[in-house]
Design an enzyme around this catalytic site. Structure first.
Site, PDB file in Angstrom:
ATOM      1  N   GLU A  63       0.825  -1.202   0.000  1.00 21.84           N
ATOM      2  CA  GLU A  63       0.000   0.000   0.000  1.00 21.84           C
ATOM      3  C   GLU A  63       0.861   1.255   0.000  1.00 21.84           C
ATOM      4  OE1 GLU A  63      -3.872  -1.945   2.193  1.00 21.84           O
ATOM      5  OE2 GLU A  63      -2.740  -0.434   3.280  1.00 21.84           O
ATOM      6  N   GLU A  74      -1.360 -10.188  -6.075  1.00 15.36           N
ATOM      7  CA  GLU A  74      -1.400 -10.928  -7.327  1.00 15.36           C
ATOM      8  C   GLU A  74      -0.675 -10.178  -8.443  1.00 15.36           C
ATOM      9  OE1 GLU A  74      -3.843 -10.263  -5.176  1.00 15.36           O
ATOM     10  OE2 GLU A  74      -5.561 -11.579  -5.471  1.00 15.36           O
ATOM     11  N   CYS A 115      -7.193  -7.460 -10.377  1.00 16.68           N
ATOM     12  CA  CYS A 115      -6.267  -8.595 -10.463  1.00 16.68           C
ATOM     13  C   CYS A 115      -6.778  -9.658 -11.425  1.00 16.68           C
ATOM     14  CB  CYS A 115      -6.025  -9.197  -9.085  1.00 16.68           C
ATOM     15  SG  CYS A 115      -4.980  -8.144  -8.054  1.00 16.68           S
TER      16      CYS A 115
END
Length: 160
Positions: A63, A74, A115
């Site tokens: 983050e 991912e 993702c």
């Protein structure tokens, strides 16, 4: 006209039901999850991949204070693998996610929409399905035999 979509998947009550290589991928994803940087969402995700050459690599979510400019686990590992092994196919992907404060009732955590779109791009590129597993720390596992099973109306280059 009404049509239905059916998705075939496997369910494992816990990791003891997995094959040896699946257990290894699960453990690597769990380890990667522990190193995630998620001070804002407090939601940790680890991901491991098995390449056709037998190598296993892992990544986690990262983050950023300029939320949401971070990156999911991912995509972190997918992009790294694609940059370093552009011609090596991905055979299996294992995702383990959940809140930092684990609770046994947390269900298996599937990849987010962004993702799924990134994963389908690589599945199409390599012209071979990728086994996708997702779990939480309670060790329940869901397995689909192709990313497109989680994204049946996917967008690809044929629309461009």
């Amino acid at each position: 006209m009404k049509k239905d979509i059916q998705i075939s998947y496997e369910y494992f009550k816990n990791s003891s039901e997995l094959s040896d290589i699946e257990k290894k991928l699960f453990e690597r994803a769990k380890e990667a999850r522990e190193n995630a940087y998620a001070p804002y969402s407090q939601f940790l995700v680890g991901c491991s991949v098995l390449l056709e050459n037998g190598e296993i690599y892992s990544g986690n979510n990262q983050e950023n204070a300029a939320y949401p400019s971070g990156l999911c686990a991912e995509r972190t590992i997918l992009f790294w693998v694609a940059a370093n092994f552009p011609d090596v196919r991905i055979k299996k992907i294992f995702v383990v996610g959940g809140p930092m404060q684990f609770h046994e009732k947390n269900p298996p955590v599937p990849p987010c929409g962004a993702c799924r779109q990134s994963l389908i791009e690589y599945e199409i590129k390599q012209k071979e399905n990728i086994d996708l597993y997702f779990s939480s720390m309670n060790e329940e596992v869901v397995k689909v035999h192709a990313v497109k099973d989680l994204l049946p109306f996917y967008f690809d280059s044929t629309f461009l």
